[in-house]
Design a protein around this motif. Sequence first.
Motif, PDB file in Angstrom:
ATOM      1  N   THR A  56      44.282  46.081  36.760  1.00  0.00           N
ATOM      2  CA  THR A  56      43.582  44.950  36.156  1.00  0.00           C
ATOM      3  C   THR A  56      43.245  45.222  34.693  1.00  0.00           C
ATOM      4  O   THR A  56      43.211  44.284  33.880  1.00  0.00           O
ATOM      5  CB  THR A  56      42.300  44.650  36.940  1.00  0.00           C
ATOM      6  N   SER A  57      43.008  46.473  34.343  1.00  0.00           N
ATOM      7  CA  SER A  57      42.783  46.799  32.933  1.00  0.00           C
ATOM      8  C   SER A  57      44.051  46.579  32.116  1.00  0.00           C
ATOM      9  O   SER A  57      43.983  46.110  30.968  1.00  0.00           O
ATOM     10  CB  SER A  57      42.312  48.246  32.802  1.00  0.00           C
ATOM     11  N   VAL A  58      45.200  46.900  32.695  1.00  0.00           N
ATOM     12  CA  VAL A  58      46.462  46.634  32.009  1.00  0.00           C
ATOM     13  C   VAL A  58      46.659  45.134  31.816  1.00  0.00           C
ATOM     14  O   VAL A  58      47.107  44.675  30.754  1.00  0.00           O
ATOM     15  CB  VAL A  58      47.633  47.248  32.797  1.00  0.00           C
ATOM     16  N   GLY A 132      37.905  45.228  25.759  1.00  0.00           N
ATOM     17  CA  GLY A 132      37.000  45.449  26.884  1.00  0.00           C
ATOM     18  C   GLY A 132      35.561  45.623  26.475  1.00  0.00           C
ATOM     19  O   GLY A 132      34.862  46.496  27.002  1.00  0.00           O
ATOM     20  N   TRP A 133      35.072  44.788  25.576  1.00  0.00           N
ATOM     21  CA  TRP A 133      33.670  44.832  25.136  1.00  0.00           C
ATOM     22  C   TRP A 133      32.882  43.766  25.883  1.00  0.00           C
ATOM     23  O   TRP A 133      33.188  42.585  25.792  1.00  0.00           O
ATOM     24  CB  TRP A 133      33.587  44.586  23.634  1.00  0.00           C
ATOM     25  N   ARG A 134      31.877  44.207  26.660  1.00  0.00           N
ATOM     26  CA  ARG A 134      31.075  43.289  27.470  1.00  0.00           C
ATOM     27  C   ARG A 134      31.997  42.376  28.271  1.00  0.00           C
ATOM     28  O   ARG A 134      31.961  41.144  28.174  1.00  0.00           O
ATOM     29  CB  ARG A 134      30.134  42.462  26.596  1.00  0.00           C
ATOM     30  N   THR A 135      32.817  43.008  29.104  1.00  0.00           N
ATOM     31  CA  THR A 135      33.928  42.283  29.724  1.00  0.00           C
ATOM     32  C   THR A 135      33.447  41.181  30.661  1.00  0.00           C
ATOM     33  O   THR A 135      34.135  40.166  30.822  1.00  0.00           O
ATOM     34  CB  THR A 135      34.817  43.272  30.491  1.00  0.00           C
ATOM     35  N   LEU A 173      37.207  37.074  37.527  1.00  0.00           N
ATOM     36  CA  LEU A 173      36.603  37.487  38.793  1.00  0.00           C
ATOM     37  C   LEU A 173      36.672  38.987  39.018  1.00  0.00           C
ATOM     38  O   LEU A 173      35.977  39.511  39.897  1.00  0.00           O
ATOM     39  CB  LEU A 173      37.292  36.775  39.970  1.00  0.00           C
ATOM     40  N   THR A 174      37.497  39.682  38.283  1.00  0.00           N
ATOM     41  CA  THR A 174      37.733  41.099  38.524  1.00  0.00           C
ATOM     42  C   THR A 174      36.887  41.960  37.594  1.00  0.00           C
ATOM     43  O   THR A 174      36.381  41.504  36.576  1.00  0.00           O
ATOM     44  CB  THR A 174      39.222  41.435  38.317  1.00  0.00           C
ATOM     45  N   ALA A 175      36.794  43.225  37.970  1.00  0.00           N
ATOM     46  CA  ALA A 175      36.123  44.217  37.122  1.00  0.00           C
ATOM     47  C   ALA A 175      37.166  44.878  36.227  1.00  0.00           C
ATOM     48  O   ALA A 175      37.416  46.085  36.301  1.00  0.00           O
ATOM     49  CB  ALA A 175      35.410  45.252  37.988  1.00  0.00           C
ATOM     50  N   CYS A 176      37.780  44.080  35.377  1.00  0.00           N
ATOM     51  CA  CYS A 176      38.895  44.552  34.559  1.00  0.00           C
ATOM     52  C   CYS A 176      38.450  45.386  33.363  1.00  0.00           C
ATOM     53  O   CYS A 176      39.302  45.819  32.578  1.00  0.00           O
ATOM     54  CB  CYS A 176      39.743  43.376  34.081  1.00  0.00           C
ATOM     55  N   GLY A 177      37.157  45.616  33.209  1.00  0.00           N
ATOM     56  CA  GLY A 177      36.683  46.414  32.087  1.00  0.00           C
ATOM     57  C   GLY A 177      36.198  47.795  32.461  1.00  0.00           C
ATOM     58  O   GLY A 177      35.589  48.480  31.636  1.00  0.00           O
ATOM     59  N   ARG A 178      36.478  48.253  33.673  1.00  0.00           N
ATOM     60  CA  ARG A 178      36.006  49.568  34.106  1.00  0.00           C
ATOM     61  C   ARG A 178      36.942  50.706  33.705  1.00  0.00           C
ATOM     62  O   ARG A 178      36.597  51.870  33.889  1.00  0.00           O
ATOM     63  CB  ARG A 178      35.815  49.585  35.623  1.00  0.00           C
ATOM     64  N   VAL A 226      42.001  40.437  42.819  1.00  0.00           N
ATOM     65  CA  VAL A 226      43.264  41.174  42.752  1.00  0.00           C
ATOM     66  C   VAL A 226      44.260  40.634  43.766  1.00  0.00           C
ATOM     67  O   VAL A 226      45.455  40.453  43.471  1.00  0.00           O
ATOM     68  CB  VAL A 226      43.016  42.682  42.975  1.00  0.00           C
ATOM     69  N   PHE A 227      43.798  40.356  44.974  1.00  0.00           N
ATOM     70  CA  PHE A 227      44.693  39.807  45.989  1.00  0.00           C
ATOM     71  C   PHE A 227      45.210  38.425  45.596  1.00  0.00           C
ATOM     72  O   PHE A 227      46.378  38.091  45.857  1.00  0.00           O
ATOM     73  CB  PHE A 227      43.958  39.731  47.339  1.00  0.00           C
ATOM     74  N   VAL A 228      44.370  37.623  44.971  1.00  0.00           N
ATOM     75  CA  VAL A 228      44.816  36.301  44.527  1.00  0.00           C
ATOM     76  C   VAL A 228      45.873  36.434  43.428  1.00  0.00           C
ATOM     77  O   VAL A 228      46.864  35.688  43.402  1.00  0.00           O
ATOM     78  CB  VAL A 228      43.609  35.472  44.052  1.00  0.00           C
ATOM     79  N   ILE A 229      45.683  37.382  42.513  1.00  0.00           N
ATOM     80  CA  ILE A 229      46.684  37.604  41.463  1.00  0.00           C
ATOM     81  C   ILE A 229      48.013  38.017  42.073  1.00  0.00           C
ATOM     82  O   ILE A 229      49.079  37.499  41.706  1.00  0.00           O
ATOM     83  CB  ILE A 229      46.177  38.670  40.476  1.00  0.00           C
TER      84      ILE A 229
END
Length: 408
Positions: A56-58, A132-135, A173-178, A226-229
Amino acid sequence: MGNEQIRELPAAPTAPGGSGGGGGAWAPGAVHRLLLARTDAFWDFLTGRPVSLYATSVLRIGYGLLYLGFLLREFPHRDEIWGPGSPWTPALAAQLFDQTGWYSFLILSDSRAYFELCYALALVTSTLFMLGWRTRVTSVVFAAVVASFHARAIFMTDGGDNLLLLMAFYLALTACGRRWSLDARRARIKSARADGTPTTRARSLVPQDLRAARTTLATVVHNCGVFVIAAQVCFLYGSAGLYKVQGSLWDDGTALHYVLNLDLFQPWPALSHAMDRYPLAMAVVGYLTVLTQVAFPFVLFGRLKYPVLGVLLGMHVAIAVVLGLPLFSATMIVADAVFLPDRFYTFLPHLVRRSASRCNVPTPGQGATLGSVPQQGAHPDGREEYRPVSRPATDHAGPPPSGPTAAQ
């Protein structure tokens, strides 16, 4: 969607008085226990830990960079596409929104200053989302920006824009900034500072329960996103392949011949004509494309997905170069990254270090272990503090110095 697997489920109960392969009927209690075990296993998988954090970060970096490049590329033409000077005026857009339900904050005013402010906001938001600032906040703002610009010039979009719009909503919806973000860097610094401070026991269990509930909720929402993506990409490839199967041109292998001779998709006419000289090869490529797209949803849970992803990567690169659709191809390539496991992304830095060492190129932290680089400290009086650095097992640089040298 790779290295995160559901824990092994209990074996199916055998029929009473016989083996599992017999024809006896299961007892209602055994069936109930089996369903409960499978439900508990799935719930543990859904709430245990967030999956595909690197993937998700990618996606966050890729789509943020793509939209930033798209806005910069169209910067000279921004007024004709989205601004007050567009042939599709804000009044016409408002009439269309009444019928379709779309909305865009670009039509709130026809002032040139307001439009330039919105465009600057879109550039800043894309940059912050990519970094990824304050994602948690920037992901929502990024989705609103993409939706507003998409709706303002909806007749000038293509498949790549539609997919990018969907992914912008899903990523919110995802935690893409971790991982690989400024948020992750800030969290590491905060954790390092907290390690040296003594922990105090909470006076009440209510704050702890609230934090646990918040963590579980964030994990569930992230995993569902992630599952929806992944489901969206599978549906996209599967439907595209099935639509191709229904076409007679793909059936007889002549579809790519007609595609290569379309003037609208000929950025390099000489290249298109050169490829069209090999009809047999183009027919094979067409059949391979249809087979790969149809089979894609069925190969995701095995090692066969890696060669399939390689074929899709080559197909999208060819579409970008030969047909002149770089944004669409890049959007699809970034979407495919969700199917690569996190261990693939964690191995990339080690691969870069190994390649750099073979080429005698120094890299940061080359002499450290595969973990995090130890922080360097200093004495209050300005003298450098010695901190031992652990070396990997393959490092044969010799024993560490001892005596006065090591104490300096």
